[in-house]
Write an enzyme that holds these catalytic residues in place. Structure first.
Site, PDB file in Angstrom:
ATOM      1  N   ASP A   1       0.629  -8.350  -1.064  1.00  0.00           N
ATOM      2  CA  ASP A   1      -0.672  -8.873  -1.525  1.00  0.00           C
ATOM      3  C   ASP A   1      -0.661 -10.274  -2.152  1.00  0.00           C
ATOM      4  O   ASP A   1       0.208 -10.581  -2.963  1.00  0.00           O
ATOM      5  CB  ASP A   1      -1.238  -7.969  -2.620  1.00  0.00           C
ATOM      6  CG  ASP A   1      -1.101  -6.499  -2.330  1.00  0.00           C
ATOM      7  OD1 ASP A   1      -0.663  -6.145  -1.245  1.00  0.00           O
ATOM      8  OD2 ASP A   1      -1.451  -5.710  -3.211  1.00  0.00           O
TER       9      ASP A   1
ATOM     10  N   GLU B   1      -7.391   0.305  -3.418  1.00  0.00           N
ATOM     11  CA  GLU B   1      -6.533  -0.694  -4.054  1.00  0.00           C
ATOM     12  C   GLU B   1      -7.244  -2.051  -4.084  1.00  0.00           C
ATOM     13  O   GLU B   1      -8.237  -2.253  -3.404  1.00  0.00           O
ATOM     14  CB  GLU B   1      -5.229  -0.868  -3.242  1.00  0.00           C
ATOM     15  CG  GLU B   1      -4.443   0.411  -3.052  1.00  0.00           C
ATOM     16  CD  GLU B   1      -3.134   0.230  -2.281  1.00  0.00           C
ATOM     17  OE1 GLU B   1      -2.138   0.799  -2.702  1.00  0.00           O
ATOM     18  OE2 GLU B   1      -3.112  -0.478  -1.263  1.00  0.00           O
TER      19      GLU B   1
HETATM   20  C1  FRU Z   1      -1.484  -2.989  -2.058  1.00  0.00           C
HETATM   21  C2  FRU Z   1      -0.538  -2.510  -3.150  1.00  0.00           C
HETATM   22  C3  FRU Z   1      -1.204  -2.631  -4.503  1.00  0.00           C
HETATM   23  C4  FRU Z   1      -0.029  -2.722  -5.428  1.00  0.00           C
HETATM   24  C5  FRU Z   1       0.933  -3.530  -4.615  1.00  0.00           C
HETATM   25  C6  FRU Z   1       2.369  -3.192  -4.859  1.00  0.00           C
HETATM   26  O1  FRU Z   1      -0.872  -3.469  -0.926  1.00  0.00           O
HETATM   27  O2  FRU Z   1      -0.148  -1.181  -2.891  1.00  0.00           O
HETATM   28  O3  FRU Z   1      -2.087  -1.587  -4.795  1.00  0.00           O
HETATM   29  O4  FRU Z   1      -0.349  -3.339  -6.646  1.00  0.00           O
HETATM   30  O5  FRU Z   1       0.623  -3.306  -3.257  1.00  0.00           O
HETATM   31  O6  FRU Z   1       3.207  -4.060  -4.190  1.00  0.00           O
END
Ligand code: FRU
Length: 569
Positions: A144, A313
């Site tokens: 992300d 998320e």
């Molecule tokens: C989304 C996610 C988020 C988390 C991050 C961990 O892709 O699962 O929810 O903060 O990646 O790397």
């Protein structure tokens, strides 16, 4: 003197032979070793073999645990190296995991032969699929986008980063900056894991009025610390985002909900306070604060709305004008994995009103609005403090179904081109519009007659159309616009290397919410992103052709103009 001379000669002899002194390690058991890191060189280069299990490295200094790292240290073959920056007086206490590692052969592991001390780490690109104008990490894993903000002419983009391998692990915040949204510079890592956990996703805000007390214009990062539980923490920067100090009183928000993460914060001018939205299980929780440190839970949204096939998320919440009207509405972004329209990760959104306390959705609860109908568009969020009131966003250009397996090694994953968001109405409903950020126009270079590995294809459309990109090997991406049905499809089933995951070879399809009269198609070495010129449709897909697509075939009522993208790469 004589002894020294002999040693110098021996050193030169070994270098001439291309041999290197092996790192001095002590084997303490069938799964256990220690290395007292030599001083004098900047890095210890760690050899990684991706198919191996993690070795768990505890870094100890002066009898204290400094940090822990999980790294797939090589047993047989080396896929690539990652740099560990050596601190004073450090010791590696290494425990190997995995079955094949308990055969007693630890002494013969390849990692001991290939680990080296070095003052440099070569980040020169070795990947043929590395994009030329999309953001990628120099090395290591990325997911992300995080902590995005704009200040003094510079766009800051942090990201979920593993510095010790090109697969998901050791989540830190990598950091890049850009002045044109096309060329990115790598900055030092912004946040590293600590005793509260890994650094999961979050945001940065520019605290213009010093509400938090860290100073006027301090950059405040709010992020998830992922330990035994997920909690929210804070860090601040008083040097414009170069370095961050973690707040001593972390965590600032806790909960007993296991999936509790990805805070997104913005200044709510009408309400006169900060709002936070974060994912809490199958809903989004909304908070308010005067000082970014003390947060009050206001409400929750979403349990009965939209798609719930996967985990919610990475939210965002923003107010935008509806094109051609004097109405303003709020858009709530909710990334979801799995459950996307073509499997795996995707971005849904909701339209409604927000008063600083509660989000009221105007969509039917059963309806799901997708932001991008490709397979590789996830974790989309926007920059804080973007100029001219713009809403500028970026998506991670991959899918959790195969992100760890895509055919690159030196690094894994790219971000999408930067996009401008807005709202438009179609048949009485409001939708989010997505157009390439206006900076992409400035990147248009010379007009060419055939596609190149980094180009924009502008297609003028007057009815049904089919655009095929292909290379000499017959690998191709086929895009079809159906004027009557008002749909746009992209088929990557024969696009090149598709073998690394069964979930990769697909054709994706999108409604176009009206007629398309112009398509803007952005091609880079490993991606095709198609936009309706008015922003009513977008589709982002990865592709891994063995050679770039260098031929275009246009059928139907359409005409294409191709422009090279100007980039420093
Ligand atoms: C989304 C996610 C988020 C988390 C991050 C961990 O892709 O699962 O929810 O903060 O990646 O790397």
């Amino acid at each position: 003197m004589k002894i020294i001379k002999t040693m110098v000669c021996l050193g030169a002899f070994m270098l001439a032979l291309g041999t290197q002194a092996q790192v001095a390690k002590k084997i303490l058991g069938e799964r256990h070793a220690m290395i007292k890191l030599e001083q004098g060189k900047k890095y210890l280069l760690l050899p990684v073999e991706e198919k191996e299990e993690h070795a768990h490295i505890r870094v100890v200094r002066n009898n204290q645990l400094v940090k822990t790292i999980n790294c797939r240290l090589a047993v047989n073959n080396v896929d690539y190296f990652v740099p560990y920056e050596i601190g004073e007086g450090e010791l590696f206490d290494i425990t190997f995991n995995g079955n094949m590692r308990s055969t007693g052969a630890i002494n013969d592991f390849t990692c001991w032969k290939r680990m080296t001390y070095s003052d440099t780490f070569d980040t020169k690109n070795v990947e043929k699929h590395r994009p030329l104008y999309h953001h990628t990490p120099q090395y290591g894993w990325m997911n992300d986008p995080n902590g995005m903000f704009y200040k003094d002419g510079v766009w800051h983009l942090c990201y979920q980063f593993n510095p010790y391998g090109s697969q998901w692990e050791n989540l830190s915040w990598g950091h890049s900056t850009s002045t044109d949204l096309i060329n990115w510079k790598t900055e030092p890592t912004a946040l590293e894991p600590d005793a509260l956990g890994m650094m999961f996703s979050g945001c940065c805000v520019v605290d213009k009025n010093n509400t938090a007390g860290f100073g006027k214009d301090a950059i405040v990062a709010l992020y998830t610390t992922a330990g035994a539980r997920q909690t929210q923490s804070l860090a601040y920067s008083t040097d414009g985002g170069k370095t961050f100090t973690k707040y001593a009183d972390n965590p600032i928000i806790t909960s007993n909900v296991p999936d509790f993460r990805d805070p997104h914060v913005f200044w709510n001018a009408e309400a006169g306070f900060w709002n936070m939205i974060l994912a809490a299980g199958q809903q989004m929780s909304i908070y308010s604060s005067k000082d970014l440190k003390e947060w009050k839970h206001e409400s929750d949204f979403g349990a009965e709305y939209g798609n719930h096939v996967g985990v919610w998320e990475c939210p965002d919440l923003m107010k935008m004008n509806v094109k051609g009207t004097n109405k303003d509405k709020w858009t709530l972004i909710c990334n979801i994995n799995p459950g996307g329209p073509f499997g795996g990760s995707a971005t849904q959104y909701f339209i409604g009103q927000f008063d600083g306390h509660k989000f009221t959705c105007e969509d039917e609860p059963s309806e799901t609005k997708w932001m991008d109908y490709g397979k590789d568009h996830y974790a989309t969020i926007t920059f804080d403090n973007a100029p001219e009131g713009r809403h500028v966003g970026i998506a991670w250009m991959s899918n959790w179904q195969y992100a760890n397996q895509v055919p690159t090694k030196q690094y894994r994953s790219a971000n999408s081109i930067v996009r401008d968001f807005g709202l438009f109405e179609y048949k009485g409903e409001t939708y989010c519009s997505i157009t390439p950020a206006k900076e992409m126009l400035a990147a248009r270079g010379a007009r060419v007659s055939q596609p190149t590995e980094a180009c924009e294809i502008v297609v003028t459309v007057k009815g049904d159309a089919q655009i095929t990109l292909r290379n000499a090997k017959g690998e191709r991406v086929v895009m079809t616009y159906d004027d009557e049905e008002e749909t746009f499809d992209m088929d990557r089933r024969r696009s090149g290397n598709i073998s690394f995951s069964d979930a990769f070879p697909v054709a994706t399809s999108s409604p176009t919410y009206g007629k398309v009269r112009q398509l803007r198609i952005f091609v880079d070495r490993c991606s095709v992103e198609a936009f309706d010129g008015d922003g009513k449709m977008c589709m982002t897909n990865l592709v891994f052709p063995s050679t770039p697509y260098d031929k275009i075939i246009v059928k139907g009522k359409a005409k294409a103009a191709i422009y090279k993208i100007k980039t420093q790469n």
